[in-house]
Design a protein around this motif. Structure first.
Motif, mmCIF file in Angstrom:
data_model
loop_
_atom_site.group_PDB
_atom_site.id
_atom_site.type_symbol
_atom_site.label_atom_id
_atom_site.label_comp_id
_atom_site.label_asym_id
_atom_site.label_seq_id
_atom_site.Cartn_x
_atom_site.Cartn_y
_atom_site.Cartn_z
ATOM 1 N N GLY A 80 9.670 4.017 5.679
ATOM 2 C CA GLY A 80 9.212 4.710 6.877
ATOM 3 C C GLY A 80 9.818 4.111 8.139
ATOM 4 N N ARG A 111 17.656 -0.913 -1.339
ATOM 5 C CA ARG A 111 17.722 -1.092 -2.793
ATOM 6 C C ARG A 111 18.035 0.231 -3.490
ATOM 7 N N THR A 135 10.732 -7.279 11.677
ATOM 8 C CA THR A 135 9.466 -6.761 12.228
ATOM 9 C C THR A 135 8.236 -7.357 11.550
ATOM 10 N N PRO A 193 4.638 5.610 2.599
ATOM 11 C CA PRO A 193 4.381 5.781 4.040
ATOM 12 C C PRO A 193 5.299 6.836 4.675
HETATM 13 P P1 NDP Z 1 8.449 0.869 2.953
HETATM 14 O O1 NDP Z 1 7.833 0.345 1.715
HETATM 15 O O2 NDP Z 1 8.287 2.290 3.333
HETATM 16 O O3 NDP Z 1 10.026 0.537 2.941
HETATM 17 C C1 NDP Z 1 10.556 -0.682 2.560
HETATM 18 C C2 NDP Z 1 12.024 -0.476 2.272
HETATM 19 O O4 NDP Z 1 12.619 -1.747 1.940
HETATM 20 C C3 NDP Z 1 12.279 0.448 1.076
HETATM 21 O O5 NDP Z 1 13.338 1.288 1.395
HETATM 22 C C4 NDP Z 1 12.631 -0.539 -0.031
HETATM 23 O O6 NDP Z 1 13.489 -0.029 -1.016
HETATM 24 C C5 NDP Z 1 13.380 -1.587 0.753
HETATM 25 N N1 NDP Z 1 13.458 -2.833 -0.020
HETATM 26 C C6 NDP Z 1 12.465 -3.471 -0.665
HETATM 27 N N2 NDP Z 1 12.940 -4.539 -1.315
HETATM 28 C C7 NDP Z 1 14.273 -4.574 -1.067
HETATM 29 C C8 NDP Z 1 15.321 -5.422 -1.477
HETATM 30 N N3 NDP Z 1 15.106 -6.478 -2.266
HETATM 31 N N4 NDP Z 1 16.570 -5.154 -1.049
HETATM 32 C C9 NDP Z 1 16.832 -4.079 -0.265
HETATM 33 N N5 NDP Z 1 15.873 -3.238 0.153
HETATM 34 C C10 NDP Z 1 14.609 -3.479 -0.249
HETATM 35 O O7 NDP Z 1 7.906 -0.074 4.154
HETATM 36 P P2 NDP Z 1 7.820 0.263 5.707
HETATM 37 O O8 NDP Z 1 9.055 0.970 6.137
HETATM 38 O O9 NDP Z 1 6.510 0.852 5.999
HETATM 39 O O10 NDP Z 1 7.832 -1.226 6.329
HETATM 40 C C11 NDP Z 1 9.051 -1.929 6.525
HETATM 41 C C12 NDP Z 1 8.756 -3.284 7.186
HETATM 42 O O11 NDP Z 1 8.143 -3.089 8.449
HETATM 43 C C13 NDP Z 1 7.791 -4.173 6.385
HETATM 44 O O12 NDP Z 1 8.259 -5.502 6.447
HETATM 45 C C14 NDP Z 1 6.493 -4.061 7.136
HETATM 46 O O13 NDP Z 1 5.672 -5.207 6.977
HETATM 47 C C15 NDP Z 1 7.003 -3.948 8.566
HETATM 48 N N6 NDP Z 1 6.037 -3.340 9.494
HETATM 49 C C16 NDP Z 1 5.863 -3.928 10.718
HETATM 50 C C17 NDP Z 1 4.980 -3.393 11.633
HETATM 51 C C18 NDP Z 1 4.888 -3.958 13.012
HETATM 52 O O14 NDP Z 1 4.275 -3.332 13.890
HETATM 53 N N7 NDP Z 1 5.465 -5.101 13.310
HETATM 54 C C19 NDP Z 1 4.143 -2.228 11.305
HETATM 55 C C20 NDP Z 1 4.483 -1.594 10.034
HETATM 56 C C21 NDP Z 1 5.379 -2.175 9.160
HETATM 57 P P3 NDP Z 1 12.926 0.840 -2.282
HETATM 58 O O15 NDP Z 1 12.741 2.190 -1.710
HETATM 59 O O16 NDP Z 1 13.989 0.759 -3.288
HETATM 60 O O17 NDP Z 1 11.634 0.193 -2.700
#
Ligand code: NDP
Length: 403
Positions: free
Chosen positions: A11, A35, A106, A295
């Motif tokens: 997201g 990933r 983030t 999300p």
């Molecule tokens: P999602 O789960 O929607 O997305 C995470 C993404 O990271 C997916 O595309 C996933 O791939 C990818 N990913 C996971 N593991 C790996 C890896 N080993 N190598 C490469 N890519 C990887 O999460 P969100 O987008 O909702 O959140 C993203 C980040 O933002 C998180 O760290 C969250 O904590 C942070 N966040 C911060 C906020 C703030 O206000 N500061 C508020 C909300 C979120 P795959 O699809 O293959 O699983």
């Protein structure tokens, strides 16, 4: 002017990619890697259709430093925006150091096998980033992120001393699903099911999870039951603003959400301890994530808004003063602009703004590892108004500080 590599296509990653593409005068070449490359390709197609900008995509497992290093060497970005999961923070920081690339994320590092998040692991990189002449900006979403910019702005323009800080975070949206989390379910549930914690008179006070709650009146929304949680920005804020006598974080949850969470917790579905299932090791929380809505799938019919802000009390010119600064963000408007819901939007826009400032504002670019409140808040506040997160402020209103 600059090439940027975005890692993570969930997201938040989608919003960062859209917003960078919408500012292609700064982010002249963009690569989105994750990933699962198919997710990057889908976002790239959407960006082409909506904004007429072509971005590159790639597959990377950012848990593996050498894979990320190879990708960086191939694309040669000036900076990397990490919006994968907190588990990847350290491996991605290592890859940036190995290749001479600036870094922004983030969310602070969290080990996969312990539900514990704190800045110590990333702050330990301070000297290495300084020596390499590279910058790492930590926690540049909304909370963490903008809440610290708000606090730094209040400190700079409204107070001689900050005394009481309440960060209040409301999501009054309705996505029509029985139960879903607004950002990565695994990270979200780990955060909420931990004991709560807040800062008071020089020490952390720990409370059972979700045990302190009150209705808080949010602008344009009305009163919503809000719960004291531990949130990572409190750790750096009390360090950087040592006059704070108390700092707390409040978040709203609806009754149906809490009931679902209680049931899931009671039946063991939120556990991060692996169990054997049909001869295989599985982590119940990871399995739960797989069956919950993603999300980035919530945006389409999401209505209502979020409201996140800082209520501060302190001293100015010897007098008591109060200050409230906040942003309200509408889910449906975010969907129209970048196909996302407001929680992803309010995280992705500040990440893009932080990266933009690192690349364009000399004062913002300095070697070392920084939390956002350590940098000049003024240009960030200006860009929030320009890029979709306008803020409001009220001075000397009565704040419900004692709750
Ligand atoms: P999602 O789960 O929607 O997305 C995470 C993404 O990271 C997916 O595309 C996933 O791939 C990818 N990913 C996971 N593991 C790996 C890896 N080993 N190598 C490469 N890519 C990887 O999460 P969100 O987008 O909702 O959140 C993203 C980040 O933002 C998180 O760290 C969250 O904590 C942070 N966040 C911060 C906020 C703030 O206000 N500061 C508020 C909300 C979120 P795959 O699809 O293959 O699983």
């Amino acid at each position: 002017m600059s090439k940027v590599l975005i890692i993570g296509a969930g997201g938040v990653g989608s919003v960062v990619a859209h917003k960078c593409a919408m500012n292609s005068h700064v982010f002249t070449e963009i690569m989105l890697a994750s990933r699962t490359q198919a997710k990057c390709d889908k976002i790239a197609a959407e960006i082409k259709e909506m904004h007429g900008v072509t971005i590159q995509t790639a597959r990377v497992d950012a848990d593996i430093v050498s894979e990320t290093v190879l990708l960086i060497k191939r694309f040669q970005p000036k900076m990397l925006i990490n919006v994968a999961l907190p588990y990847q923070d350290l491996t991605i920081m290592e890859a940036c150091l190995a290749t001479g690339v600036h870094y922004l994320d983030t969310a602070n590092y969290e080990p996969k096998d312990v539900a514990k998040f704190e800045y110590s692991w990333q702050w330990a990189y301070q000297e290495r980033f300084k020596e390499a002449g590279l910058m790492a900006v930590l926690g540049c979403g909304f909370d963490p992120g903008v809440t610290q910019v708000f606090t730094a702005y209040a400190n700079k323009h409204h107070f001689d001393e900050l005394h009481y800080l309440d960060i209040i975070d409301c999501n009054a949206g309705d996505h029509g699903k029985a139960f879903a989390t607004n950002f990565n379910p695994e990270i979200n549930i780990r955060e909420i099911t931990q004991p709560g914690r807040y800062w008071e008179n020089g020490e952390w006070i720990e409370i059972p999870a979700m045990s302190v709650h009150k209705p808080i009146d949010y602008p344009g929304i009305g009163p919503k039951e809000s719960y004291v949680l531990y949130h990572e920005e409190l750790e750096s804020l009390v360090k950087n603003f040592p006059t704070l006598k108390r700092a707390r974080f409040w978040m709203t949850f609806g009754q149906a959400y809490i009931t679902h969470l209680n049931v899931l917790e009671n039946v063991g579905m939120t556990s991060i301890k692996p169990i054997k299932f049909q001869g295989q090791d599985i982590v119940p929380l990871e399995f739960l994530k797989a069956v919950l809505p993603a999300p980035d799938s919530l945006g389409e019919n999401y209505s209502g808004q979020t409201s996140i802000g800082c209520q501060i009390k302190g001293i100015k010119d010897g007098e008591d003063k109060t200050y409230y600064v906040w942003n309200n963000c509408d889910h449906a408007a975010c969907y129209r602009e970048v196909r996302a819901q407001a929680v992803s939007y309010t995280t992705g826009v500040p990440a893009m703004i932080g990266a933009m400032l690192m690349l364009t504002n000399e004062e913002w670019m300095k070697p070392g590892v920084y939390n956002v409140e350590e940098l000049n808040p003024d240009p960030f506040m200006e860009l929030l108004n320009v890029h979709g997160l306008p803020w409001n402020e009220q001075v000397n209103v009565e704040l419900p500080h004692e709750y």
